[in-house]
Design an enzyme around this catalytic site. Structure first.
Site: not given
Length: 529
Positions: A286, A350, A403
């Protein structure tokens, strides 16, 4: 001896009662990674049952006030559980201590204090139809089931360290999740963990023992059966996971960017060891790219010069959209697919952002008080509208999770072509050498089992690795190690239940437990009456 101990617990009052509840919650947290000592729950939950036994109703008070003593026990238990299970979150604020050190007490104690209200609700619900014997164990399991379900979505949700994870520390004990799902596992785990409370009065002890034997035998037996019939097949491409362990305080230092980027390129171009084939797909963690790729042609050229023909890079990076017309640009936490020509062939943004980390809830009000998100971007990050599979090669599509998106089992649905693997990129360097990265890895590992998909996980400082769809680790790097993982992506697994059936796993279990606990509650009232 147990009867005498339980009697003392039931009769506790004041700070001793609250203190014991905190201690039992803290003890239960050691069932989580990296300790995985699940046997502690066989102590903490029976003591919780006895504490609720002694939660005397406020006679003559209204229905809600009568539940407050039991709710208080649940809150103190939850506070201990979440403080000791989540204290490491405060470590993220030390990265920029000058600006965020003031918030450390809120991270270490404030978040647990909030999450503890879910467990207060659990014990209050249980107390509504509290009975004796096995009935109260079932009531407690129902209460925790509802509380963990609410915790999975209320205020965007934070189901980190759900109780059910304590029952699934190793792959053989993870297989039941394909039948129950995490939410139902929370209920069943509490039943088993709390059942030793029956050793005190021995009421329903035979029924309780039989139920525990049935649940544990099914849990272990199904795991043994499923793993014994599960082949380890490598049908996907050869991948390389790059784990550079870049210190968090260096990641966005302007003077360090070139060195960081050069380190990624050098690790990408390393020759495979032990006779392994050349990787077809390389995966960086990430926000690994310290540039805005669409504004950094030199970075794309560096990637093109490093990749060999036919290789594809999946890299975590920030994506920016500039609407024009004087509007502020929008920033996304993304995964880019980049081919060997240095061309961006796809991207995934995301969907589920971290409150206070990537965006600021109640932004206008909080900014007036000088509060900012930890990862500061102008206006914070923007969430994607939906999740889509990401094409990597003609025959290989992945489910991208960035994440902590991997902690939400109810958010695994996606649009687009079927995925052959989960790709989870993350940066856990925020949390240092603490239990956080281990807990994060475990939850991603369970998503692989539940979805029947292999997991390819790239974390800046670990834990990175390849996990098959049965939760077995094919290869991995330790926390804070520097290196690469070269492995072939395992094949998908056949799930025993279809997607439609899996939607109702929790509700079938929770309804059965509610009916059973109500039956015991009514039996007690009839007997007393």
């Amino acid at each position: 001896m147990i009867q005498r101990l339980a009697g003392k617990v039931i009769l506790l009052s004041g700070w001793r009662r609250a203190g014991l509840a905190v201690l039992m919650g803290a003890l239960a947290s050691f069932a989580l990674p990296p300790y995985d000592f699940f046997a502690v729950c066989l102590v903490s939950f029976p003591v919780l049952v006895w504490l609720i036994d002694g939660a005397v109703d406020n006679a003559g008070a209204g229905p809600i006030r009568r539940l407050l003593p039991a709710a208080a026990i649940g809150w103190w238990f939850g506070f201990g559980y979440f403080v000791f299970g989540l204290w490491w979150i405060g470590n993220a604020l030390l990265v920029d201590a000058e600006n965020f050190a003031w918030a450390i007490p809120f991270a270490i104690f404030g978040l647990p204090a909030f999450l503890a209200f879910f467990y207060a609700l659990a014990t209050a619900l249980a107390r509504l139809f509290w009975s004796d014997g096995i009935g109260r164990v079932l009531a407690l399991a129902f209460g925790f089931g509802i509380a963990e379900w609410l915790r999975s979505f209320v205020l965007t949700g934070f189901p980190w360290n759900a109780i059910g994870y304590a029952a699934m520390p190793v792959p053989v004990l993870m297989q039941s999740s394909v039948i129950t799902g995490l939410l139902a596992m929370n209920v069943l785990a509490v039943i088993v963990f709390a059942m030793p409370a029956l050793l005190v009065d021995r009421r329903d002890i035979k029924t309780g023992l039989a139920l525990v034997i049935l649940l544990v035998s099914a849990h272990v037996g199904y795991g043994v059966y499923r793993l014994s019939t599960a082949p380890i097949e490598a049908k996907g491409p050869q991948v390389r996971i790059v784990q550079p362990s870049i210190a968090q305080d260096l990641k966005w230092e302007a003077t360090a960017r070139k060195d960081i980027f050069a380190k990624y390129l050098a690790m990408t171009s390393e020759a495979p060891k032990d006779g392994k084939p050349r990787p077809q797909v390389i995966i960086w963690p990430e926000t690994s790219v310290p540039y805005i790729l669409t504004k950094a042609p030199e970075a794309l050229k560096g990637i093109a010069d490093t990749l060999q023909d036919g290789q594809v890079l999946l890299a975590g990076a920030i994506r920016v959209e500039e609407p024009g017309g004087g509007e502020e640009p929008l920033y996304y936490n993304s995964i880019f697919a980049i081919d060997s020509n240095g061309e961006i062939t796809g991207a995934a943004d995301k969907v589920h952002l971290v409150p206070f980390g990537e965006y600021l809830p109640f932004e206008k009000m909080l900014r007036r008080f000088g509060v900012n998100e930890v990862v500061e971007m102008p206006g914070g990050f923007t969430a994607a509208a939906s999740r889509r599979s990401l094409p990597v090669t003609d025959a290989f599509n992945v489910l991208p999770l960035i994440c902590y998106e991997a902690i939400f089992p109810a958010e695994m649905s996606y649009q687009g072509p079927p995925a052959a693997a989960i790709v989870n990129v993350t940066n856990d360097a925020w949390y240092g050498d603490t239990p956080g990265p281990y807990q994060h890895f475990r939850q991603a590992q369970l998503r692989a089992v539940e979805q029947g998909l292999p997991l390819v996980r790239a974390a800046n400082n670990g834990l990175s690795g390849v996990v098959d769809p049965y939760g077995r680790i094919i290869d991995a790097l330790a926390l804070n190690a520097v290196g690469v993982v070269d492995a072939a992506v395992p094949a998908k697994a056949q799930l025993p239940l279809g997607e439609a059936a899996r939607r109702y796993q929790f509700w079938v279990v929770i309804c059965l437990v509610l009916i059973a606990s109500l039956a015991y509650f009514l039996r007690r009232r009839t007997r007393v009456g």
